[in-house]
Design a protein around this motif. Structure first.
Motif, short mmCIF file in Angstrom:
data_model
loop_
_atom_site.label_atom_id
_atom_site.label_comp_id
_atom_site.label_asym_id
_atom_site.label_seq_id
_atom_site.Cartn_x
_atom_site.Cartn_y
_atom_site.Cartn_z
N SER A 11 77.66 52.00 85.50
CA SER A 11 78.10 50.82 86.23
C SER A 11 78.85 49.90 85.28
N THR A 12 79.85 49.21 85.81
CA THR A 12 80.62 48.31 84.94
C THR A 12 79.76 47.15 84.43
N TYR A 13 78.73 46.77 85.22
CA TYR A 13 77.90 45.66 84.74
C TYR A 13 76.55 46.11 84.20
N GLY A 14 76.39 47.43 84.05
CA GLY A 14 75.11 47.96 83.59
C GLY A 14 74.70 47.47 82.21
N GLN A 15 75.67 47.34 81.32
CA GLN A 15 75.34 46.94 79.94
C GLN A 15 74.70 45.57 79.88
N GLU A 16 75.18 44.67 80.72
CA GLU A 16 74.62 43.31 80.73
C GLU A 16 73.16 43.33 81.19
N ILE A 17 72.89 44.16 82.20
CA ILE A 17 71.51 44.29 82.69
C ILE A 17 70.64 44.93 81.61
N ASP A 18 71.16 45.98 80.99
CA ASP A 18 70.37 46.69 79.97
C ASP A 18 70.06 45.78 78.78
N TRP A 19 71.04 44.98 78.41
CA TRP A 19 70.83 44.07 77.28
C TRP A 19 69.67 43.13 77.57
N LEU A 20 69.65 42.55 78.78
CA LEU A 20 68.54 41.66 79.15
C LEU A 20 67.23 42.42 79.23
N PHE A 21 67.32 43.63 79.79
CA PHE A 21 66.11 44.45 79.92
C PHE A 21 65.50 44.71 78.54
N HIS A 22 66.36 45.11 77.61
CA HIS A 22 65.86 45.41 76.26
C HIS A 22 65.30 44.17 75.58
N LEU A 23 65.99 43.07 75.73
CA LEU A 23 65.52 41.82 75.12
C LEU A 23 64.11 41.48 75.62
N ILE A 24 63.94 41.53 76.95
CA ILE A 24 62.63 41.21 77.53
C ILE A 24 61.60 42.24 77.07
N TYR A 25 62.03 43.48 77.01
CA TYR A 25 61.12 44.54 76.60
C TYR A 25 60.64 44.34 75.16
N TYR A 26 61.55 43.96 74.26
CA TYR A 26 61.17 43.74 72.86
C TYR A 26 60.22 42.55 72.75
N ILE A 27 60.51 41.49 73.49
CA ILE A 27 59.63 40.31 73.42
C ILE A 27 58.23 40.66 73.91
N THR A 28 58.16 41.34 75.05
CA THR A 28 56.83 41.69 75.57
C THR A 28 56.15 42.72 74.66
N GLY A 29 56.96 43.62 74.07
CA GLY A 29 56.41 44.63 73.16
C GLY A 29 55.77 43.98 71.94
N VAL A 30 56.50 43.04 71.32
CA VAL A 30 55.98 42.35 70.14
C VAL A 30 54.72 41.56 70.51
N THR A 31 54.76 40.89 71.66
CA THR A 31 53.59 40.12 72.11
C THR A 31 52.38 41.03 72.30
N PHE A 32 52.64 42.16 72.92
CA PHE A 32 51.57 43.13 73.17
C PHE A 32 50.91 43.55 71.84
N VAL A 33 51.73 43.89 70.86
CA VAL A 33 51.20 44.34 69.57
C VAL A 33 50.41 43.21 68.91
N LEU A 34 50.98 42.00 68.89
CA LEU A 34 50.30 40.87 68.26
C LEU A 34 48.94 40.60 68.92
N VAL A 35 48.93 40.59 70.24
CA VAL A 35 47.69 40.30 70.96
C VAL A 35 46.64 41.38 70.67
N PHE A 36 47.08 42.63 70.69
CA PHE A 36 46.11 43.71 70.47
C PHE A 36 45.59 43.77 69.05
N VAL A 37 46.48 43.56 68.09
CA VAL A 37 46.04 43.58 66.69
C VAL A 37 45.04 42.44 66.47
N THR A 38 45.37 41.26 66.98
CA THR A 38 44.47 40.11 66.84
C THR A 38 43.11 40.41 67.48
N MET A 39 43.18 40.99 68.67
CA MET A 39 41.94 41.29 69.37
C MET A 39 41.07 42.27 68.56
N LEU A 40 41.70 43.32 68.03
CA LEU A 40 40.95 44.32 67.26
C LEU A 40 40.36 43.69 65.98
#
Ligand SMILES: [Cu+2]
Length: 246
Positions: A11-40
């Motif tokens: 799609s011509t606008y797919g890259q813009e969506i993917d960029w946002l998707f990846h950004l959100i994914y990285y933020i939630t991924g980092v949060t997930f790791v931080l929360v779990f490491v802290t919990m352990l």
């Protein structure tokens, strides 16, 4: 980096969506790791040991302010960052002469082409079930309606998702950049047949599309031109696919 994980973007606008998707994914991924490491770490640090007494805590106001303000700020920043993509994809409509009407119903996509006169609701309209044919590199405008309940038009490779709402005509667009056959599921739980509600979108080269349209759209204007034309392979193959899915 995560491109392998998403469906191919055509799609011509797919890259813009993917960029946002990846950004959100990285933020939630980092949060997930931080929360779990802290919990352990806490599980080990504060485990029960002989002679250790539990302590009552009233919490920590500074910490609570930090973990409320930081996510709120991230949310605001994400919203601001998504404004350009949102306004380009959802709020503006590029010029085009290619319009189809899609009416969702339990449990099919009904795709109407306006015929030679370019108008909907006239005798030469042509309606297909669960299949749409479009040319590549062409802006396609979709007038999306629903006959009964809320459905959702979803083509993962187009990075396009839009609810179809009864009583409303919602206009959306896409421009596919690669010929092929793309799955078109309904992404809104719409009843007992929801899981079987899907169609296929065929993106053709301009030549192929012209041929398909001549055989399937304009031929309709001349009623019963020749039934013998029916089993032409180009027309027969996609139909078989579409029907098999119902
Ligand atoms: Cu549906």
């Amino acid at each position: 980096m995560l491109d392998w994980w998403l469906p191919e973007n055509v799609s011509t606008y797919g890259q813009e969506i993917d960029w946002l998707f990846h950004l959100i994914y990285y933020i939630t991924g980092v949060t997930f790791v931080l929360v779990f490491v802290t919990m352990l770490v806490f599980i080990v640090m504060y485990r029960d040991r002989p002679g250790r007494r539990a302590k009552y805590t009233h919490g920590n106001t500074t910490l609570e302010i930090v973990w409320t303000v930081v996510p709120a700020l991230i949310l605001v920043i994400l919203t601001i960052l998504s404004v350009p993509a949102w306004s380009r994809i959802k709020m503006t409509m590029p010029e085009t002469d290619f319009v189809v009407e899609v009416t969702a119903k339990q449990f099919n996509w009904q795709v109407t082409y306006p015929g030679a006169d370019g108008k909907f609701g006239t005798a030469d309209d042509k309606t297909l079930l669960d299949e749409m044919h479009v040319p590549v590199n062409k802006v396609v405008r979709v007038h999306l309606k629903s006959q009964d309940v809320i459905h959702s038009f979803f083509v993962p490779q187009f990075r396009m998702k839009q609810d179809a709402v009864p009583g409303r005509e919602i206009r959306q667009w896409f421009e596919a950049t690669k010929p092929g056959r793309y799955e078109w599921p309904c992404a809104e739980l719409c009843g007992f047949g929801h899981s079987g509600m899907r169609g296929w979108i065929y993106v053709h080269t301009p030549d192929e599309y012209g041929k398909w349209a001549a055989e399937n759209l304009t031929a309709q204007a001349a009623p019963a031109a020749a039934p013998a034309e029916e089993p032409k392979p180009a027309a027969a193959e996609p139909k078989k696919e579409g029907k098999a899915k119902k």
